[in-house]
Design an enzyme around this catalytic site. Structure first.
Site, PDB file in Angstrom:
ATOM      1  N   CYS A 127      -1.715  10.762  12.280  1.00 28.81           N
ATOM      2  CA  CYS A 127      -0.491  11.134  12.997  1.00 28.81           C
ATOM      3  C   CYS A 127      -0.423  12.636  13.273  1.00 28.81           C
ATOM      4  O   CYS A 127       0.446  13.103  14.016  1.00 28.81           O
ATOM      5  CB  CYS A 127       0.734  10.686  12.213  1.00 28.81           C
ATOM      6  SG  CYS A 127       0.623   8.968  11.720  1.00 28.81           S
ATOM      7  N   HIS A 179       6.501  14.533  13.781  1.00 29.66           N
ATOM      8  CA  HIS A 179       5.951  13.201  14.042  1.00 29.66           C
ATOM      9  C   HIS A 179       7.064  12.163  13.863  1.00 29.66           C
ATOM     10  O   HIS A 179       7.780  12.174  12.857  1.00 29.66           O
ATOM     11  CB  HIS A 179       4.794  12.946  13.064  1.00 29.66           C
ATOM     12  CG  HIS A 179       4.423  11.511  12.944  1.00 29.66           C
ATOM     13  ND1 HIS A 179       4.255  10.694  14.036  1.00 29.66           N
ATOM     14  CD2 HIS A 179       4.188  10.726  11.851  1.00 29.66           C
ATOM     15  CE1 HIS A 179       3.945   9.486  13.622  1.00 29.66           C
ATOM     16  NE2 HIS A 179       3.897   9.474  12.310  1.00 29.66           N
ATOM     17  N   ASN A 218       6.864   4.097  15.551  1.00 26.60           N
ATOM     18  CA  ASN A 218       5.888   5.092  15.091  1.00 26.60           C
ATOM     19  C   ASN A 218       4.601   4.878  15.882  1.00 26.60           C
ATOM     20  O   ASN A 218       3.939   3.858  15.725  1.00 26.60           O
ATOM     21  CB  ASN A 218       5.666   4.896  13.585  1.00 26.60           C
ATOM     22  CG  ASN A 218       4.642   5.857  13.007  1.00 26.60           C
ATOM     23  OD1 ASN A 218       3.830   6.427  13.727  1.00 26.60           O
ATOM     24  ND2 ASN A 218       4.671   6.023  11.700  1.00 26.60           N
TER      25      ASN A 218
HETATM   26  O1  UT7 Z   1       3.062   7.641  10.327  1.00 24.36           O
HETATM   27  C1  UT7 Z   1       2.458   7.891   9.110  1.00 24.36           C
HETATM   28  C2  UT7 Z   1       3.404   8.357   8.113  1.00 24.36           C
HETATM   29  N1  UT7 Z   1       4.228   7.260   7.706  1.00 24.36           N
HETATM   30  C3  UT7 Z   1       5.401   7.494   7.207  1.00 24.36           C
HETATM   31  O2  UT7 Z   1       5.808   8.611   7.149  1.00 24.36           O
HETATM   32  C4  UT7 Z   1       6.196   6.290   6.715  1.00 24.36           C
HETATM   33  C5  UT7 Z   1       7.044   6.695   5.562  1.00 24.36           C
HETATM   34  N2  UT7 Z   1       7.781   5.600   4.957  1.00 24.36           N
HETATM   35  C6  UT7 Z   1       8.769   4.901   5.552  1.00 24.36           C
HETATM   36  O3  UT7 Z   1       9.036   5.005   6.736  1.00 24.36           O
HETATM   37  C7  UT7 Z   1       9.619   4.028   4.642  1.00 24.36           C
HETATM   38  O4  UT7 Z   1       9.168   4.182   3.321  1.00 24.36           O
HETATM   39  C8  UT7 Z   1       9.620   2.521   5.002  1.00 24.36           C
HETATM   40  C9  UT7 Z   1      10.413   2.303   6.275  1.00 24.36           C
HETATM   41  C10 UT7 Z   1       8.199   2.019   5.151  1.00 24.36           C
HETATM   42  C11 UT7 Z   1      10.331   1.733   3.896  1.00 24.36           C
HETATM   43  O5  UT7 Z   1      11.639   2.232   3.669  1.00 24.36           O
HETATM   44  P1  UT7 Z   1      12.158   2.597   2.214  1.00 24.36           P
HETATM   45  O6  UT7 Z   1      13.561   2.999   2.375  1.00 24.36           O
HETATM   46  O7  UT7 Z   1      11.197   3.594   1.608  1.00 24.36           O
HETATM   47  O8  UT7 Z   1      12.099   1.200   1.497  1.00 24.36           O
HETATM   48  P2  UT7 Z   1      11.276   0.791   0.174  1.00 24.36           P
HETATM   49  O9  UT7 Z   1       9.813   0.715   0.463  1.00 24.36           O
HETATM   50  O10 UT7 Z   1      11.731   1.642  -0.954  1.00 24.36           O
HETATM   51  O11 UT7 Z   1      11.804  -0.673  -0.029  1.00 24.36           O
HETATM   52  C12 UT7 Z   1      13.167  -0.955  -0.371  1.00 24.36           C
HETATM   53  C13 UT7 Z   1      13.380  -2.463  -0.381  1.00 24.36           C
HETATM   54  C14 UT7 Z   1      12.301  -3.224  -1.147  1.00 24.36           C
HETATM   55  O12 UT7 Z   1      12.921  -4.296  -1.802  1.00 24.36           O
HETATM   56  P3  UT7 Z   1      13.255  -4.215  -3.375  1.00 24.36           P
HETATM   57  O13 UT7 Z   1      11.933  -3.986  -4.048  1.00 24.36           O
HETATM   58  O14 UT7 Z   1      14.192  -3.064  -3.529  1.00 24.36           O
HETATM   59  O15 UT7 Z   1      13.869  -5.549  -3.649  1.00 24.36           O
HETATM   60  C15 UT7 Z   1      11.416  -3.765  -0.079  1.00 24.36           C
HETATM   61  O16 UT7 Z   1      10.750  -4.941  -0.432  1.00 24.36           O
HETATM   62  O17 UT7 Z   1      13.325  -2.955   0.960  1.00 24.36           O
HETATM   63  C16 UT7 Z   1      12.398  -4.050   1.027  1.00 24.36           C
HETATM   64  N3  UT7 Z   1      11.817  -4.052   2.373  1.00 24.36           N
HETATM   65  C17 UT7 Z   1      12.372  -4.693   3.407  1.00 24.36           C
HETATM   66  N4  UT7 Z   1      13.507  -5.405   3.527  1.00 24.36           N
HETATM   67  C18 UT7 Z   1      13.784  -5.893   4.750  1.00 24.36           C
HETATM   68  C19 UT7 Z   1      10.675  -3.446   2.773  1.00 24.36           C
HETATM   69  N5  UT7 Z   1      10.481  -3.664   4.077  1.00 24.36           N
HETATM   70  C20 UT7 Z   1      11.507  -4.439   4.503  1.00 24.36           C
HETATM   71  C21 UT7 Z   1      11.877  -4.986   5.737  1.00 24.36           C
HETATM   72  N6  UT7 Z   1      13.028  -5.697   5.814  1.00 24.36           N
HETATM   73  N7  UT7 Z   1      11.128  -4.804   6.842  1.00 24.36           N
END
Ligand code: UT7
Length: 330
Positions: free
Chosen positions: A114, A251, A281
């Protein structure tokens, strides 16, 4: 020799097909509300079956040529940032040389995920100011949908396809490039990868299904920590204050993360350009797509000082402060 490098033109392209949050709700266990709240994304563009990184790149370059009436025949280097090339080799850059029949040019792809677009600009500036090159095409093009696992809800909601292209030309008077800050944290490579030949990293077994794998939380934490420090470093190197920067273009990984980076860095969201809401993204393409949108919305103008910050898999990051000074439009 004391050559300067100026960014003179920009073009962009996104495929027609849209993937909405409502579509994703039918594919995995997710909701429009969750996606909007956590990422700020409403939709992304998806390349057709026969559209590849090269196809999107050709269209972005054609858009640049038509908008700024530029002749590409005297280009002497083509740099393409991509993580999703049509082939491992030949490069997308070589395909561009062939498509536009550019007679005397170097051509290569670079993989800085990225951060690829800011890497391309940084290289173009270095090649021109060294005196070896005069006119360089920098392209960022991605078809991430082709390497996205649409059964993994943590990644499939994020990624989209698109391309951007800019021209960097030798200029006797004006330089677009004010400051650069670069860094790598290779120990975090496990947090965002797609396998090729090796099936392990740091002695850990990888998922080898050919799709992207991301530990979003770890990448989020790293970026939210690293980018504000990089911004501070760039301001220090350029001897500028934050209010001297007209636009911040990080980004477009995730709108919530960008809000957190802005808060830590001192940027206002009104002064931040993204392509995240309707394009998702798009990895290396996200910064040129955001700049192109900023021009279409008549926000970005010649004379503006812009801070670009690419970051992502590697883990790698590169920030630039540039002066916007394009040629007249057609
Ligand atoms: O381009 C390269 C660089 N990439 C980035 O910079 C990406 C950086 N990361 C992100 O954008 C975020 O971390 C995500 C969007 C991928 C995830 O968001 P988050 O707020 O960090 O969520 P999390 O991974 O902490 O997950 C929270 C909860 C989890 O459930 P539990 O364990 O709390 O029960 C996940 O399983 O949300 C759940 N979850 C979802 N729920 C509904 C994860 N993905 C989804 C989804 N829909 N699509």
């Amino acid at each position: 020799m004391n050559s300067k490098a100026r960014i003179t033109a920009i073009g962009a392209y996104v495929p027609h097909k849209r993937l909405l949050n409502e579509d994703l709700e039918k594919m995995v266990d997710t909701s429009d509300e969750w996606i909007m709240q956590r990422t700020g994304m409403k939709e992304r563009r998806i390349a057709g079956d026969k559209e590849y990184a090269s196809t999107l790149a050709f269209k972005a370059i054609e858009n640049l040529i038509e908008t700024y009436n530029k002749d590409l025949q005297d280009i002497d280097c083509i740099i393409v940032a991509t993580t999703t090339p049509d082939y491992v080799f030949p490069s997308v850059a070589c395909q561009i040389q062939d498509y536009f029949k550019i007679p005397h040019t170097g051509a290569f792809d670079l993989n800085a995920t990225c951060a690829g677009f800011t890497y391309g600009l940084h290289l173009a500036n270095s090649l021109i100011t060294s005196g070896f090159h005069r006119k360089i095409l920098v392209v960022a093009t991605e078809t991430l949908s082709k390497v996205t696992d649409y059964s993994d809800r943590t990644t499939c909601i994020l990624f989209g396809d698109g391309a951007g292209a800019v021209l960097v030309e030798r200029d006797e008077e004006h330089s677009s490039f004010i400051a650069a800050h670069i860094g790598t944290n290779g120990e975090g490579g496990m947090h965002l990868y797609r396998t090729s030949l090796a099936a392990t990293m740091h002695e850990q077994t990888l998922n080898t299904n050919g799709k992207m794998v991301q530990n979003g939380r770890e990448v989020y934490k790293w970026a939210a920590r690293t980018v504000p420090l990089g911004v501070k470093e760039l301001l220090h190197k350029s001897e500028l204050q934050i209010h001297d920067v007209d636009w911040f273009v990080p980004h477009s990984a995730n709108l919530r993360m960008i809000e957190s980076i802005c808060e830590k860095s001192g940027f206002l969201m009104e002064k931040t350009l993204t392509s995240v809401a309707y394009m998702g993204n798009t990895s290396s393409a996200s910064i040129p797509l955001a700049l192109h949108l900023g021009i279409e919305e008549q926000k970005v103008k010649n004379g503006d000082t812009i801070l670009l910050y690419g970051f992502g898999g590697g883990l790698t990051h590169l920030g630039l402060i540039i002066k916007w000074d394009l040629s007249e439009k057609n």
